[in-house]
Write a protein that holds these residues in place. Sequence first.
Motif, PDB file in Angstrom:
ATOM      1  N   LEU B  72       0.836  -1.198   0.000  1.00 18.08           N
ATOM      2  CA  LEU B  72       0.000   0.000   0.000  1.00 18.08           C
ATOM      3  C   LEU B  72       0.874   1.252   0.000  1.00 18.08           C
ATOM      4  CD1 LEU B  72      -3.037   0.858   0.315  1.00 18.08           C
ATOM      5  CD2 LEU B  72      -2.515   1.181   2.708  1.00 18.08           C
ATOM      6  N   ASP B  73       1.947   1.186   0.792  1.00 16.08           N
ATOM      7  CA  ASP B  73       2.842   2.346   0.868  1.00 16.08           C
ATOM      8  C   ASP B  73       3.499   2.647  -0.469  1.00 16.08           C
ATOM      9  OD1 ASP B  73       2.365   3.080   3.415  1.00 16.08           O
ATOM     10  OD2 ASP B  73       3.903   1.763   4.273  1.00 16.08           O
ATOM     11  N   GLN B  74       3.647   1.617  -1.286  1.00 15.34           N
ATOM     12  CA  GLN B  74       4.282   1.834  -2.577  1.00 15.34           C
ATOM     13  C   GLN B  74       3.390   2.616  -3.531  1.00 15.34           C
ATOM     14  OE1 GLN B  74       5.452  -2.018  -3.842  1.00 15.34           O
ATOM     15  NE2 GLN B  74       7.368  -1.977  -2.695  1.00 15.34           N
ATOM     16  N   LEU B  75       2.089   2.659  -3.238  1.00 13.65           N
ATOM     17  CA  LEU B  75       1.212   3.461  -4.080  1.00 13.65           C
ATOM     18  C   LEU B  75       1.550   4.936  -3.876  1.00 13.65           C
ATOM     19  CD1 LEU B  75      -2.212   1.706  -3.484  1.00 13.65           C
ATOM     20  CD2 LEU B  75      -0.543   1.285  -5.265  1.00 13.65           C
ATOM     21  N   VAL B  76       1.500   5.681  -4.933  1.00 15.80           N
ATOM     22  CA  VAL B  76       1.856   7.096  -4.867  1.00 15.80           C
ATOM     23  C   VAL B  76       0.681   7.893  -4.294  1.00 15.80           C
ATOM     24  CG1 VAL B  76       2.495   9.087  -6.249  1.00 15.80           C
ATOM     25  CG2 VAL B  76       3.381   6.827  -6.828  1.00 15.80           C
ATOM     26  N   GLY B  77       0.991   8.875  -3.442  1.00 10.03           N
ATOM     27  CA  GLY B  77      -0.053   9.742  -2.903  1.00 10.03           C
ATOM     28  C   GLY B  77      -0.942   9.007  -1.921  1.00 10.03           C
ATOM     29  N   LEU B  78      -2.252   9.316  -1.962  1.00  7.50           N
ATOM     30  CA  LEU B  78      -3.258   8.612  -1.165  1.00  7.50           C
ATOM     31  C   LEU B  78      -2.959   8.617   0.329  1.00  7.50           C
ATOM     32  CD1 LEU B  78      -3.805   5.406  -3.336  1.00  7.50           C
ATOM     33  CD2 LEU B  78      -5.167   7.474  -3.337  1.00  7.50           C
ATOM     34  N   GLY B 121      -7.184   4.884  -8.079  1.00  8.38           N
ATOM     35  CA  GLY B 121      -6.709   3.777  -7.244  1.00  8.38           C
ATOM     36  C   GLY B 121      -7.759   3.105  -6.383  1.00  8.38           C
ATOM     37  N   LYS B 122      -9.023   3.309  -6.684  1.00 15.52           N
ATOM     38  CA  LYS B 122     -10.070   2.724  -5.838  1.00 15.52           C
ATOM     39  C   LYS B 122     -10.023   1.199  -5.858  1.00 15.52           C
ATOM     40  CE  LYS B 122     -13.423   4.939  -7.951  1.00 15.52           C
ATOM     41  NZ  LYS B 122     -12.753   5.841  -8.909  1.00 15.52           N
ATOM     42  N   THR B 123      -9.976   0.634  -7.046  1.00 17.60           N
ATOM     43  CA  THR B 123      -9.980  -0.828  -7.150  1.00 17.60           C
ATOM     44  C   THR B 123      -8.722  -1.423  -6.553  1.00 17.60           C
ATOM     45  OG1 THR B 123     -11.099  -0.474  -9.247  1.00 17.60           O
ATOM     46  CG2 THR B 123     -10.448  -2.702  -8.737  1.00 17.60           C
ATOM     47  N   THR B 124      -7.594  -0.782  -6.806  1.00 16.94           N
ATOM     48  CA  THR B 124      -6.325  -1.281  -6.262  1.00 16.94           C
ATOM     49  C   THR B 124      -6.361  -1.333  -4.747  1.00 16.94           C
ATOM     50  OG1 THR B 124      -5.320  -0.115  -8.100  1.00 16.94           O
ATOM     51  CG2 THR B 124      -3.850  -0.990  -6.433  1.00 16.94           C
ATOM     52  N   LEU B 139     -11.764 -11.408   7.559  1.00 19.51           N
ATOM     53  CA  LEU B 139     -12.519 -12.079   6.500  1.00 19.51           C
ATOM     54  C   LEU B 139     -11.837 -13.408   6.200  1.00 19.51           C
ATOM     55  CD1 LEU B 139     -13.047  -9.089   4.058  1.00 19.51           C
ATOM     56  CD2 LEU B 139     -14.751 -10.121   5.525  1.00 19.51           C
ATOM     57  N   PRO B 140     -12.607 -14.472   6.108  1.00 18.07           N
ATOM     58  CA  PRO B 140     -11.975 -15.774   5.890  1.00 18.07           C
ATOM     59  C   PRO B 140     -11.253 -15.904   4.552  1.00 18.07           C
ATOM     60  CG  PRO B 140     -14.377 -15.984   6.052  1.00 18.07           C
ATOM     61  CD  PRO B 140     -14.044 -14.564   6.346  1.00 18.07           C
ATOM     62  N   LYS B 141     -11.770 -15.280   3.496  1.00 15.26           N
ATOM     63  CA  LYS B 141     -11.139 -15.497   2.194  1.00 15.26           C
ATOM     64  C   LYS B 141     -10.475 -14.241   1.627  1.00 15.26           C
ATOM     65  CE  LYS B 141     -14.718 -18.073   0.607  1.00 15.26           C
ATOM     66  NZ  LYS B 141     -15.541 -18.555  -0.484  1.00 15.26           N
ATOM     67  N   GLY B 142     -11.128 -13.106   1.804  1.00 14.80           N
ATOM     68  CA  GLY B 142     -10.505 -11.858   1.379  1.00 14.80           C
ATOM     69  C   GLY B 142     -10.453 -11.629  -0.114  1.00 14.80           C
ATOM     70  N   HIS B 143     -11.231 -12.382  -0.869  1.00 15.00           N
ATOM     71  CA  HIS B 143     -11.216 -12.157  -2.314  1.00 15.00           C
ATOM     72  C   HIS B 143     -12.078 -10.948  -2.654  1.00 15.00           C
ATOM     73  CE1 HIS B 143     -14.798 -14.346  -1.405  1.00 15.00           C
ATOM     74  NE2 HIS B 143     -15.294 -14.149  -2.606  1.00 15.00           N
ATOM     75  N   LEU B 144     -11.848 -10.399  -3.838  1.00 16.85           N
ATOM     76  CA  LEU B 144     -12.597  -9.225  -4.259  1.00 16.85           C
ATOM     77  C   LEU B 144     -13.544  -9.616  -5.383  1.00 16.85           C
ATOM     78  CD1 LEU B 144     -12.556  -6.062  -3.756  1.00 16.85           C
ATOM     79  CD2 LEU B 144     -11.331  -5.951  -5.896  1.00 16.85           C
ATOM     80  N   VAL B 145     -14.818  -9.348  -5.161  1.00 15.04           N
ATOM     81  CA  VAL B 145     -15.790  -9.594  -6.227  1.00 15.04           C
ATOM     82  C   VAL B 145     -16.203  -8.245  -6.784  1.00 15.04           C
ATOM     83  CG1 VAL B 145     -18.045 -10.541  -6.795  1.00 15.04           C
ATOM     84  CG2 VAL B 145     -16.611 -11.693  -5.131  1.00 15.04           C
ATOM     85  N   GLU B 146     -15.773  -7.972  -8.007  1.00 14.39           N
ATOM     86  CA  GLU B 146     -16.081  -6.681  -8.618  1.00 14.39           C
ATOM     87  C   GLU B 146     -17.394  -6.778  -9.367  1.00 14.39           C
ATOM     88  OE1 GLU B 146     -13.055  -4.254 -10.869  1.00 14.39           O
ATOM     89  OE2 GLU B 146     -11.817  -5.839 -10.007  1.00 14.39           O
TER      90      GLU B 146
END
Lengths: 201, 333
Positions: B72-78, B121-124, B139-146
């Motif tokens: 997360l820290d590697q993302l610029v800004g935010l 960067g919302k999805t990221t 969360l047991p699985k932590g997957h992302l359902v878009e």
Amino acid sequence: MEALVVGKPNCGKSLFVVNFAAYLGLKEVRLEMMDQDGVVRHQKLPLEKARRQLVSHVAHKTQTMQSISVDILTGRHHHVICLTDTVGLTDEIHFENHIRRAMAMALDQLTHTSMVLHLIDASAIGLARPESLSLMDEAMARYASTIAPYAILANKMDRDLAKAGLDRVRERFRGQAIIPISAMTRRGFRDVKTFILRHWP
Amino acid sequence: MSLRTNPSGTVSSNPKTPREVLYWVEHGRISSDAALRHLSQLDRRSASAAATEGKANHTSQKDRADEVLRQLDQLVGLSGVKLLVREIRAFIEVQQRRLDFHLPQDTQMLHMVFQGAPGTGKTTVARLLGQLFEALGVLPKGHLVEVERADLVGEYIGHTAQKTREVIKRSLGGIMFVDEAYSLARGGEKDFGKEAIDTLVKAMEDYRGEFLLILAGYPHEMAWFMSTNPGLLSRFPIHLEFPDYNAQELLEIGRAMLAAGQYVLTKEAEQGFLKHLEDRQGNWHTNAGNARMIRNILEHAVRRQAVRLAGHLDAVTRHDLTQLTWADLEGGL
């Protein structure tokens, strides 16, 4: 992979196994029965006959471990599941020798199975019947949920009292996976199948 | 299988092994419920023997959380987003510690609203949050359902609830990320989108703590969306703003993107690019795409570089292959 079906006597284990196998597409039941001396016998039965022969209103009809292997097809994948029916587990110490031995076998199987499906009669909760909820069910929930994927199947949902019973089950076993089903009308079988596939090892 | 021999041979108050438990059941000394209790106790004893193993597992869990934060820290800004994610992490860890001391747990809802222009960067961030929550054991699985509107809204009456419920089922144990969520409320009174919102709101109560709902969209539209349903605002306690990137940040993002493919901007190209971004800053079209726009520009530059080099491939050095010049960039701007 093996799914062990456990529960009190008369809560519908055998009917569930036969009907669920039929739901998964089985035309003929190929039974693998292990009797109390550990001898394995094979038997072929048409579904209707299996239902008549294996299921009964009298408690402790099933006294051997009976396994049915079924293919589940998902897309192009074959999954073979072994549904194992067991003797009903009671709170009291049963007076008959061979039934106690059958219970010991069921418990033994429980310690190394890959999935536990625990049937509870949702229509008999709070009643004084051998199939109503008891200490055994709670001990089972506590133990089985630690060893393998575990689901409570609240059976006999086709009956009048079952809806209130289901709420009681939900309250009592909070945190466990609870699937309302009816082994008779095959309600909820799709959810059971989903559960099994989701926890495929 | 033989259960006939008593392994211990002596009478004791508690069975020592699972085999002994079974023997006792068979011989009518204990009932099956007692047997189950003994079995689970024996199980726990063997579990405590493996406690050291569990401890190792615990540290690896912490490591994984740290790893996610590093990403997360590697993302610029935010900076606002990073701060909030640290808050959430600390909150969760403190809650787990409280549990150790038998203190009551605060069951905060962590559903979120992400507001920001496209490409901020919302999805990221949502994907990283999924990994973080999985690492922390929330969360047991932590997957992302878009999902988007088309995945939730059905074609006829009653279809919507069914479709939405199916998506919810898929996202149990992970994060459900509804992109451009405002479109659910756009169709007016008779639109099925309302039904989807109602089903979602209901599911948030039914599956409390089993999944996380993130609604994302552009700031203006999201503000309007939250005002359409009185229950929405209060159910999403966390609002995250994803501000537009400034020129310097955009350049940094571009550099990181290029570095992944072993490309470098020449000094001249970098200066020209920065100047171009600074000139236009604040005047972008609202949907210009931020980081995504940078990616497009750079990809165009890479293609132009290829054309420039293709003419004399034999004389090309490794250095030439990695350099993007101002001439390559300029054509794409």
